[in-house]
Design a protein around this motif. Structure first.
Motif: not given
Length: 631
Positions: A157, A160, A22, A51
């Motif tokens: 992705q 997350m 992460r 992110k």
């Protein structure tokens, strides 16, 4: 199905998934690299929980132009040459996987300059491959920016968490990194907002206050212990710092933040008898062990560490924490709680009131006026017998009306007691490991509501919960009887009782039979899974149930912490039922006996269920409450 080799790009992404889970994983690896580069200032900026982007800047040693690409190759490192180096590592990183893993699943731009070179460089990586590199002027250290994390791994992705959740995880991680290196100044921002900034003055206290506030630091006690081969430093919490989660149980081993369930459990056990249900102690603890006892190569993230002789380390750790807790003064200072309480808001009616308050200097004349109106004065003999020498004090003050004309400033009246002046704490006894609650010289005022004992000691008013105090005494005495060498009285059963146990317990019975008899259980083997009980222990005048036998056997043979906890809870319940109750009259002799018993306890501060026993309020705080002192 045919076996075939995976493509290099696929291998890189799979390997990266072990290290980079992460956004916080990226921050951890890059921050540790900055620390290993001898930086004394590190700045971390994230967007959208990391992110969208993660940027870390430091003023460390930097990387040479011709080594930047090599630094992003897998298993390339400057920190390790051979496997034996793992025994005496002085750096946080060593695997040579971090930069390669980050670059494999993101877009990376790195600007850096080596101290040995005059010009710096900028290198761009995309999906693990170098897209461009050029020379450019750069000041000092390294600036690395990671964008679009997992852009090429859609499966990772979409798993997350929300931006705020990822930000919170990074915040917690950065806090731990800052605690582990108080000599480094850390600046952490999220979406342009300043989250925290540490001074880098080398003082752990400064970092704790920066992260958690001064009031939290005041609830901590210094830890400084050594029990070969282990050294412990840091801070552990008193009873006012307990939390409903374990988020502030922070452990570092040889400077590395780690998660270790066994040590976490040992830390909780060290506070046994001091905690309320569903509350957890806090601690920021630095443990030092010889490098040969550690295996830091258990997991790519390096948050799990293998410890040689883990059980021995657990015991030593629990002993030292327990010793530190037992040496604390855990009496509750009501003055601190009053000062910490927020000011009550004035109601609208109160705020608009224009009624003037009478001045202190006017009070004597008002009192005299009331007397002139014919208010009856109390009989002097009755007044003296009830109030003692209060009249003498009043007359003395009336001769000096100017002194009470207005409240005095604190520095003119009396200096407030320092935090180190603890009226109920015997420091010498605590340091020598003896009971250290000091109630000698106390004057018994009496009972409040037939539930609380009111005492006066030096310049403090002391309140003691009579039920909790007696319960604590009963509990410790029962515990000593059940765990010590003292024999416990037993009572024979009119009809022997068969108790079902496991086959393993029957096989172990011969080894523990003598211990069971010393504790009141006289029994014999009846069958492959049955024991016949002929007598049971008598505690507090009550015969105990034969059904408790399996728990006793398992406790003697395994030492299971959960079983011990169940046993202590049962003892606590027995002590609670047998103790003096609230709303019960006690005479002075009974109160004095209770105080003497309380001073002999290992833990005189909380009952077995974690409720406080003793509160006190200093004379200075009372004077402030009555506005005799203005601070």
């Amino acid at each position: 199905m045919k076996i075939k080799m995976l493509a290099p790009a696929t291998i890189e992404k799979i390997a990266a998934g072990e290290v980079i889970v992460r956004p916080a994983s990226v921050v951890k690896e890059l921050a540790e690299n900055a620390i290993d580069a001898s930086s004394d200032r590190i700045r971390v900026d994230i967007e959208q929980g990391g992110k969208r982007s993660i940027r870390i800047r430091d003023n460390g040693e930097g990387i040479r132009y011709n080594e930047v690409k090599l630094a992003f190759a897998r298993h390339a490192t400057s920190k390790l040459s051979q496997i034996e180096d793992l025994d005496h590592l002085e750096t946080l990183g060593f695997r040579g996987e971090a930069l390669a893993s980050v670059a494999a699943v993101s877009r990376v731009t790195i600007r850096t300059i080596s101290k040995a070179e005059e010009l710096g460089s900028e290198t761009i990586f995309e999906g693990g491959h170098c897209a461009a590199q050029r020379v450019l002027p750069y000041d000092k250290g390294t600036d690395i920016c990671v964008r679009d994390l997992f852009y090429n791994v859609p499966a990772r992705q979409k798993h997350m968490m929300k931006d705020k959740t990822e930000e919170r995880v990074i915040h917690q991680l950065m806090g731990r990194i800052a605690l582990s290196h108080p000599e480094i100044a850390f600046d952490f921002k999220a979406d342009g907002r300043k989250i925290f900034s540490t001074p880098g003055d080398g003082r752990l206290q400064s970092v704790i206050e920066c992260l958690y506030g001064r009031s939290f630091f005041k609830s901590l006690r210094k830890l400084d212990a050594k029990n070969e081969p282990m050294v412990l430093r840091g801070y552990i919490g008193d009873l006012t710092s307990m939390r409903s989660s374990k988020d502030r149980q922070i452990l570092f081993i040889n400077g590395r933040t780690v998660e270790n369930r066994a040590l976490s459990r040992a830390f909780e056990e060290a506070y046994q008898g001091y905690l309320m249900n569903h509350k957890h102690p806090v601690g920021i603890i630095f443990m030092t062990l010889p490098g040969r006892m550690l295996d830091v190569n258990m997991h790519p993230s390096k948050t799990e560490i293998g410890i040689l002789n883990q059980s021995l380390v657990d015991i030593l750790f629990r002993q030292e924490i327990r010793r530190a807790v037992q040496q604390m003064d855990l009496t509750v200072d009501l003055g601190e709680k009053i000062e910490a309480a927020p000011e009550p808001k004035k109601t609208e009616a109160y705020a608009e009131s224009k009624v003037p308050s009478p001045k202190v200097s006017e009070m004597p004349s008002q009192i005299a006026f009331s007397a002139a109106q014919g208010t009856a004065a109390p009989d002097p003999q009755v007044q003296r017998s009830f109030y003692g020498s209060i009249n003498e004090d009043r007359n003395r003050h009336q001769k000096r009306p100017a002194e009470d004309a207005a409240p005095k400033k604190a520095d003119q009246w009396i200096k407030p007691p320092s935090a180190e002046q603890r009226p109920l704490y015997n420091e010498q006894a605590a340091e020598s490991g003896r009971p250290h609650l000091d109630l000698t010289g106390t004057r018994i005022i009496g009972q409040l509501f037939k539930t609380f004992i009111l005492l006066e000691k030096e310049d403090a008013a002391v309140l003691i919960d009579q039920h909790a105090a007696h319960e604590a005494f009963m509990f410790e005495n029962l515990k000593k009887k059940m765990t010590g060498s003292e024999r416990i009285p037993s009572q024979a059963l009119l009809v022997p009782q068969a108790v079902d146990v496991s086959r393993e317990m029957v096989l172990q019975f011969d080894a523990v039979q003598a211990q069971l008899e010393a504790k009141g259980f006289r029994c014999e083997v009846l069958g492959e899974t049955t024991l016949m009980v002929h007598s049971v222990p008598v505690l507090l005048g009550e015969p105990q149930s034969a059904a408790l036998l399996p728990m006793w056997i398992e406790n003697l043979t395994t030492g299971d912490p959960e079983l011990k906890e169940k046993q202590w809870l049962r003892i606590a319940t027995m002590a609670c039922k047998a103790a003096v109750k609230g709303n019960q009259d006690l005479n002075e002799r009974e109160i004095r006996k209770l105080l003497d018993d309380l001073m002999t306890l290992e833990n005189p501060y909380t009952c077995p269920h974690g409720r406080p026993i003793i509160l006190y309020l200093k004379k200075y705080q009372l004077e402030k409450l009555f506005k005799r002192v203005v601070s």
